[in-house]
Scaffold this active site. Structure first.
Site, PDB file in Angstrom:
ATOM      1  N   ARG A 161       8.650   1.026  -2.874  1.00 24.34           N
ATOM      2  CA  ARG A 161       9.563   1.727  -3.619  1.00 24.34           C
ATOM      3  C   ARG A 161       9.365   1.145  -4.656  1.00 24.34           C
ATOM      4  O   ARG A 161       9.437   1.891  -5.619  1.00 24.34           O
ATOM      5  CB  ARG A 161      10.312   2.420  -2.811  1.00 24.34           C
ATOM      6  CG  ARG A 161      10.712   3.325  -1.664  1.00 24.34           C
ATOM      7  CD  ARG A 161      10.951   3.351  -0.149  1.00 24.34           C
ATOM      8  NE  ARG A 161      11.186   2.970   0.472  1.00 24.34           N
ATOM      9  CZ  ARG A 161      12.633   1.675   1.376  1.00 24.34           C
ATOM     10  NH1 ARG A 161      13.502   2.802   1.754  1.00 24.34           N
ATOM     11  NH2 ARG A 161      12.512   0.978   2.375  1.00 24.34           N
TER      12      ARG A 161
ATOM     13  N   ARG B   8      -2.760  -5.675   8.250  1.00 23.28           N
ATOM     14  CA  ARG B   8      -1.412  -4.940   7.652  1.00 23.28           C
ATOM     15  C   ARG B   8      -1.537  -4.984   9.037  1.00 23.28           C
ATOM     16  O   ARG B   8      -1.528  -3.417   9.948  1.00 23.28           O
ATOM     17  CB  ARG B   8      -1.398  -3.776   7.034  1.00 23.28           C
ATOM     18  CG  ARG B   8       0.331  -3.474   6.510  1.00 23.28           C
ATOM     19  CD  ARG B   8       0.533  -2.911   5.953  1.00 23.28           C
ATOM     20  NE  ARG B   8       1.803  -3.150   4.966  1.00 23.28           N
ATOM     21  CZ  ARG B   8       2.645  -2.558   4.242  1.00 23.28           C
ATOM     22  NH1 ARG B   8       2.486  -1.094   4.706  1.00 23.28           N
ATOM     23  NH2 ARG B   8       3.724  -2.946   3.613  1.00 23.28           N
TER      24      ARG B   8
ATOM     25  N   TYR C  91      -1.349   4.630  12.212  1.00 24.99           N
ATOM     26  CA  TYR C  91      -2.254   4.506  12.214  1.00 24.99           C
ATOM     27  C   TYR C  91      -3.472   4.083  13.143  1.00 24.99           C
ATOM     28  O   TYR C  91      -2.897   3.705  14.261  1.00 24.99           O
ATOM     29  CB  TYR C  91      -3.095   4.038  10.908  1.00 24.99           C
ATOM     30  CG  TYR C  91      -2.370   5.022   8.965  1.00 24.99           C
ATOM     31  CD1 TYR C  91      -3.512   5.272   8.976  1.00 24.99           C
ATOM     32  CD2 TYR C  91      -1.547   4.809   9.257  1.00 24.99           C
ATOM     33  CE1 TYR C  91      -2.603   6.535   7.613  1.00 24.99           C
ATOM     34  CE2 TYR C  91      -0.535   4.902   7.907  1.00 24.99           C
ATOM     35  CZ  TYR C  91      -2.319   6.330   7.024  1.00 24.99           C
ATOM     36  OH  TYR C  91      -1.230   6.363   5.989  1.00 24.99           O
TER      37      TYR C  91
ATOM     38  N   PRO D  29       1.166  -0.916   0.112  1.00 23.99           N
ATOM     39  CA  PRO D  29      -0.176  -0.033   0.205  1.00 23.99           C
ATOM     40  C   PRO D  29       0.829   1.290   0.327  1.00 23.99           C
ATOM     41  O   PRO D  29       1.726   1.607   0.620  1.00 23.99           O
ATOM     42  CB  PRO D  29      -0.615  -0.181   1.598  1.00 23.99           C
ATOM     43  CG  PRO D  29       0.455  -1.361   2.466  1.00 23.99           C
ATOM     44  CD  PRO D  29       0.592  -1.463   1.195  1.00 23.99           C
TER      45      PRO D  29
HETATM   46  C1  LIG Z   1       5.283   6.904  -0.886  1.00 22.05           C
HETATM   47  C2  LIG Z   1       5.192   6.120   0.592  1.00 22.05           C
HETATM   48  C3  LIG Z   1       3.583   5.954   0.483  1.00 22.05           C
HETATM   49  C4  LIG Z   1       3.220   5.075   1.604  1.00 22.05           C
HETATM   50  N1  LIG Z   1       2.063   4.609   2.370  1.00 22.05           N
HETATM   51  C5  LIG Z   1       1.839   3.959   2.616  1.00 22.05           C
HETATM   52  C6  LIG Z   1       0.413   3.661   2.972  1.00 22.05           C
HETATM   53  O1  LIG Z   1      -0.708   3.981   2.524  1.00 22.05           O
HETATM   54  N2  LIG Z   1      -0.316   2.650   3.721  1.00 22.05           N
HETATM   55  C7  LIG Z   1       0.808   1.526   4.327  1.00 22.05           C
HETATM   56  O2  LIG Z   1       0.441   1.039   5.724  1.00 22.05           O
HETATM   57  N3  LIG Z   1       2.351   1.627   4.293  1.00 22.05           N
HETATM   58  C8  LIG Z   1       2.954   2.679   3.623  1.00 22.05           C
HETATM   59  N4  LIG Z   1       3.849   2.902   2.840  1.00 22.05           N
HETATM   60  C9  LIG Z   1       4.628   1.570   3.089  1.00 22.05           C
HETATM   61  C10 LIG Z   1       4.553   0.675   2.014  1.00 22.05           C
HETATM   62  O3  LIG Z   1       3.700  -0.219   2.140  1.00 22.05           O
HETATM   63  C11 LIG Z   1       6.193   0.024   2.417  1.00 22.05           C
HETATM   64  O4  LIG Z   1       6.042  -0.868   3.283  1.00 22.05           O
HETATM   65  C12 LIG Z   1       7.502   0.566   2.662  1.00 22.05           C
HETATM   66  O5  LIG Z   1       8.037   0.972   1.569  1.00 22.05           O
HETATM   67  C13 LIG Z   1       8.694  -0.713   2.871  1.00 22.05           C
HETATM   68  O6  LIG Z   1       8.322  -1.607   1.814  1.00 22.05           O
HETATM   69  P1  LIG Z   1      10.001  -1.249   0.994  1.00 22.05           P
HETATM   70  O7  LIG Z   1      10.906  -1.443   1.218  1.00 22.05           O
HETATM   71  O8  LIG Z   1       9.375  -1.971  -0.465  1.00 22.05           O
HETATM   72  O9  LIG Z   1       9.152   0.330   0.038  1.00 22.05           O
HETATM   73  C14 LIG Z   1       4.511   3.754   2.118  1.00 22.05           C
HETATM   74  C15 LIG Z   1       5.313   3.924   1.700  1.00 22.05           C
HETATM   75  C16 LIG Z   1       5.907   4.878   0.311  1.00 22.05           C
HETATM   76  C17 LIG Z   1       7.163   5.124   0.326  1.00 22.05           C
END
Ligand SMILES: Cc1cc2nc3c(=O)[nH]c(=O)nc-3n(C[C@H](O)[C@H](O)[C@H](O)COP(=O)(O)O)c2cc1C
Length: 349
Positions: free
Chosen positions: A304, A212, A165, A29
């Site tokens: 990301r 989550r 949250y 997400p």
């Molecule tokens: C731009 C952005 C927005 C995000 N928005 C949410 C969100 O709405 N809800 C959520 O649970 N995590 C959110 N996250 C966290 C991501 O879901 C994820 O857990 C985090 O980026 C780590 O994973 P990665 O290393 O693959 O990026 C967000 C992360 C990024 C970079």
């Protein structure tokens, strides 16, 4: 004869409850703040369908379950008829490509303690502590939002129980300072989340519900003194509801800890949970394959990397180079820039 190369673990199929996933690369997400006045916009149909693959699981961005649930500007909602209708073409666009997508979540607070820092350009209003008698209404907001999500065409919902949250604020002892039945003991702190799970399961069926959680992560000062006990208590309680999946964020996503070695692990929770376990946080191609191979998770969610690579599963398959993400445009409001303009592989070679 050319020896057959074994398939990449991330690209092997997986059966999650009644859904047959064709691979294990999940869109995490991602809040993108492009749903003006909380209404999902047509450009989201392009964004999500760019990331859809046949039998691939997409988790939509954190979505507000009521007017009071909004944490950031221009986040999508799912409490009005207009919002439900606006989601429909987005879900249709994804389904047309054979993708699957849940969603879900909410702010108010378990406490009225403000967080102790401010970020440049962002003001955090001190929260208002929910009264005990207001809680059933919030639980009901989640139930209705889940029903609306199904009406909009989503395959299921992911309850947002992580990352600071509202639900996370109830579970974590560094935020929750309540003295009613929603505060104090672990059981009391988890009561709110489990009431939401139960209400949603009863409304739409357990096979359409995921959650989550991020017991180890301390975003927005939402930390816990014993994350493993919290995580274990939650997965064991969730087993009773037989929900489709539990999606957990790695301890390495703790603030300031992304690149350090970690002794804490999600393994105890993975082992204790009966159904599909999704891991997320800091994964790349190699780490994701390793996690599947070592059975540390069934599916891996990418944030990301998926944001910047709409064709991430294809790139992993070919071991192709990845586009770099641009942090500057993560949360800007442009309908195209940094949103739907990351190139596909064929455009880059
Ligand atoms: C731009 C952005 C927005 C995000 N928005 C949410 C969100 O709405 N809800 C959520 O649970 N995590 C959110 N996250 C966290 C991501 O879901 C994820 O857990 C985090 O980026 C780590 O994973 P990665 O290393 O693959 O990026 C967000 C992360 C990024 C970079």
């Amino acid at each position: 004869m050319v020896p057959e190369t074994p398939p990449l673990p991330l690209l092997t199929p997986f059966k999650m409850g009644k859904y047959n996933l064709s691979h294990r690369i999940v869109l995490a997400p991602l809040t993108r703040q492009r749903s003006y006045d909380n209404v999902p916009q047509p450009h989201a149909a392009l964004y999500y369908s760019q990331r859809a693959t046949k039998g691939g699981l997409l988790i939509a961005e954190a979505t507000d379950v009521s007017k009071t649930a909004q944490g950031f500007l221009h986040t999508p909602g799912i409490w009005t008829k207009e919002q439900v209708e606006a989601w429909k073409p987005i879900v249709d666009a994804v389904n047309a490509k054979g993708g699957l997508q849940p969603d879900g979540q909410a702010p108010v607070s378990s406490t009225d303690k403000p967080i102790s820092f401010q970020l440049e350009g962002m003001e955090f209003t001190p929260p208002r502590r929910l009264r005990t008698d207001e809680i059933p209404q919030i639980v009901d907001d989640f139930r209705i939002a889940a029903r609306n999500a199904i009406e909009a065409g989503f395959h299921g919902v992911e309850i947002h129980g992580g990352l600071g949250y509202l639900i996370d604020q109830f579970m974590k002892d560094q935020v929750n300072d309540r003295t009613d039945q929603y505060g104090g003991s672990l059981e009391n702190r988890c009561r709110f989340s489990l009431e939401i799970v139960e209400a949603i399961v009863n409304e739409i069926g357990s096979d359409k519900v995921g959650i989550r959680l991020s017991p180890h992560v301390n975003y927005m000062e939402s930390g816990d003194s014993d994350p493993e006990a919290l995580g274990l208590y939650m997965v064991k309680s969730l087993n009773k509801y037989n929900i489709a999946y539990c999606h957990m964020v790695e301890p390495r996503m703790k603030i300031g800890a992304e690149n350090t070695k970690f002794s804490e692990s999600l393994l105890p929770m993975r082992k204790a949970f009966n159904n599909t376990f999704i891991v997320a946080g800091g994964y790349d191609r190699e780490e994701g394959n390793k996690a599947i191979e070592e059975n540390r998770g069934d599916l891996v969610a990418y944030g990301r990397l998926f944001l910047a690579n709409p064709d991430l599963p294809k790139r992993f398959e070919l071991d192709a180079p990845l586009n770099e993400y641009n942090r500057e445009t993560f949360y800007t409001h442009d309908p195209v820039v940094g949103y739907t303009d990351y190139p596909f592989l064929e455009e880059t070679i």
